[in-house]
Design a protein around this motif. Sequence first.
Motif, short mmCIF file in Angstrom:
data_model
loop_
_atom_site.label_atom_id
_atom_site.label_comp_id
_atom_site.label_asym_id
_atom_site.label_seq_id
_atom_site.Cartn_x
_atom_site.Cartn_y
_atom_site.Cartn_z
N PRO A 157 28.58 70.83 -13.23
CA PRO A 157 29.57 70.31 -14.17
C PRO A 157 30.64 71.35 -14.52
CG PRO A 157 27.42 70.64 -15.24
CD PRO A 157 27.21 70.86 -13.79
N PRO A 158 31.82 70.89 -14.92
CA PRO A 158 32.90 71.80 -15.29
C PRO A 158 32.50 72.70 -16.46
CG PRO A 158 33.59 69.49 -15.55
CD PRO A 158 32.20 69.48 -15.05
N GLY A 159 33.11 73.86 -16.50
CA GLY A 159 32.91 74.76 -17.64
C GLY A 159 31.59 75.50 -17.63
N CYS A 160 30.90 75.48 -16.48
CA CYS A 160 29.59 76.13 -16.42
C CYS A 160 29.56 77.35 -15.51
CB CYS A 160 28.52 75.13 -16.00
SG CYS A 160 28.16 73.93 -17.27
N SER A 161 30.57 78.20 -15.59
CA SER A 161 30.49 79.55 -15.01
C SER A 161 30.77 79.70 -13.52
CB SER A 161 29.13 80.22 -15.27
OG SER A 161 28.54 79.80 -16.43
N LYS A 162 31.19 78.67 -12.83
CA LYS A 162 31.39 78.83 -11.39
C LYS A 162 32.54 79.81 -11.10
CE LYS A 162 31.87 74.39 -10.72
NZ LYS A 162 31.61 73.99 -12.12
N THR A 163 33.68 79.57 -11.73
CA THR A 163 34.82 80.45 -11.50
C THR A 163 34.52 81.87 -12.00
OG1 THR A 163 36.22 78.51 -11.81
CG2 THR A 163 37.32 80.63 -11.79
N LEU A 164 33.80 81.92 -13.10
CA LEU A 164 33.41 83.20 -13.67
C LEU A 164 32.58 84.02 -12.68
CD1 LEU A 164 34.29 83.88 -16.52
CD2 LEU A 164 32.04 83.19 -17.35
N MET A 165 31.67 83.34 -11.99
CA MET A 165 30.83 84.00 -10.99
C MET A 165 31.71 84.62 -9.89
SD MET A 165 27.52 83.73 -11.50
CE MET A 165 26.56 82.87 -12.76
N ALA A 166 32.68 83.85 -9.45
CA ALA A 166 33.58 84.34 -8.39
C ALA A 166 34.34 85.56 -8.87
CB ALA A 166 34.54 83.23 -7.98
N LYS A 167 34.79 85.53 -10.11
CA LYS A 167 35.54 86.66 -10.64
C LYS A 167 34.67 87.91 -10.73
CE LYS A 167 38.88 83.99 -13.29
NZ LYS A 167 39.21 83.46 -14.63
N ALA A 168 33.42 87.72 -11.17
CA ALA A 168 32.52 88.87 -11.27
C ALA A 168 32.26 89.45 -9.88
CB ALA A 168 31.21 88.46 -11.93
N LEU A 169 32.07 88.57 -8.93
CA LEU A 169 31.84 88.99 -7.56
C LEU A 169 33.02 89.82 -7.06
CD1 LEU A 169 29.44 88.46 -5.75
CD2 LEU A 169 30.66 86.54 -4.76
N ALA A 170 34.21 89.36 -7.39
CA ALA A 170 35.42 90.07 -6.97
C ALA A 170 35.46 91.48 -7.54
CB ALA A 170 36.66 89.31 -7.40
N ASN A 171 35.03 91.61 -8.77
CA ASN A 171 35.11 92.92 -9.43
C ASN A 171 33.95 93.83 -9.13
OD1 ASN A 171 37.59 92.65 -10.86
ND2 ASN A 171 36.58 91.21 -12.22
N GLU A 172 32.81 93.25 -8.82
CA GLU A 172 31.60 94.07 -8.71
C GLU A 172 31.25 94.47 -7.28
OE1 GLU A 172 29.41 94.96 -11.28
OE2 GLU A 172 29.96 93.68 -12.96
N GLY A 197 23.04 71.22 -24.79
CA GLY A 197 23.90 70.30 -24.04
C GLY A 197 25.34 70.78 -23.89
N MET A 198 25.67 71.89 -24.55
CA MET A 198 27.04 72.41 -24.43
C MET A 198 27.19 73.28 -23.18
SD MET A 198 28.48 73.57 -28.08
CE MET A 198 28.81 72.43 -29.39
N THR A 199 28.40 73.28 -22.65
CA THR A 199 28.70 74.13 -21.50
C THR A 199 29.11 75.53 -21.99
OG1 THR A 199 31.06 73.62 -21.53
CG2 THR A 199 29.64 72.13 -20.28
N GLY A 200 29.20 76.47 -21.07
CA GLY A 200 29.66 77.81 -21.41
C GLY A 200 31.07 77.78 -22.01
N ALA A 201 31.90 76.91 -21.45
CA ALA A 201 33.28 76.81 -21.94
C ALA A 201 33.29 76.30 -23.37
CB ALA A 201 34.08 75.88 -21.03
#
Length: 289
Positions: free
Chosen positions: A59-74, A240-244
């Motif tokens: 579902p939207p707002g559950c860290s997918k893009t965030l994971m990609a960003k962390a991967l890019a930096n780490e 039931g709330m998303t990370g966003a």
Amino acid sequence: SAWRSDTLLQVAKVGWEDIGGYDQVKRALKEAIEWPHKYADAFRRFGISPIKGILLYGPPGCSKTLMAKALANETSCHFLSVKGPELFQKWVGESEKAVRNLFRKAKSVAPCILFFDELDALAARRQDESSSHAEQRVLAQLLTEMDGISSSSCWSKEESHSSSNAKKRQEESWIFVLGATNRPDLLDPALIRPGRFDRLVYVGLPDSKARERILRIHCRRMPLNESLMDWNSLVQATRGMTGAELASLCREATLNAMKEQVATTKHSNIDQSQQVEYRHFQLALEYVK
Ligand code: ATP
């Protein structure tokens, strides 16, 4: 150290510590990226090729893009990122060429992670009547490119007695494809065949432990009154709330605390001593969601 071009997402300084919960997702990503480098010899010895791609879905707002960003930096790999819809908007009539160029670019800066956000916009089912010719060509190109990677960067037989040069060449051509989508049902099945996206990783709603971590991450810089916080209740109330949504809850709670001050003060300076408490979160809970 992530390499960016003008076609890319702004990569914010996100690290693994900035993502609450989802330890298994993080581990899967780290392994897929780090192992081919760290344990290259073992891959050769066991005659297996590294994972070519991972698709994050959920579902939207559950860290997918965030994971990609962390991967890019780490990681020390280069990182190229593109949003599915953008590819069509920016290169009208030339989207498949853009896909080809993207992979070419990735190869030229390898080792490289190539991230496709909103992948469904690029790779919807071919048999779908609504998909245009352009969309079909883009999908075909994407499949071709992903197949191209497998041959160039798997640990092939010839290289089992490789000189360090061959090994080096191989590492240089290594590309990893990461995809993200909210709608895996829309994707063309050809895309999730082994050798393309080998792994599908579900990134769902955060459980209670993850919710607490996410809330604490977003509270890090807030003037929180710990003694007037009720973390247990907050974690229960945010089920039931998303990370966003949790992130915006923290912002709203802070705004509530500020509002209180603004109502009682005449000057524009908000008192340094103003703190955020559980009741500010309770108030925010009523309108976030
Ligand atoms: P979409 O599919 O809509 O793009 P997404 O799954 O990619 O959604 P993100 O962009 O990763 O979602 O998350 C949106 C925002 O929510 C983040 O920028 C962050 O502020 C917050 N957030 C989501 N998950 C987490 C988490 N696990 N820890 C901390 N913050 C989070």
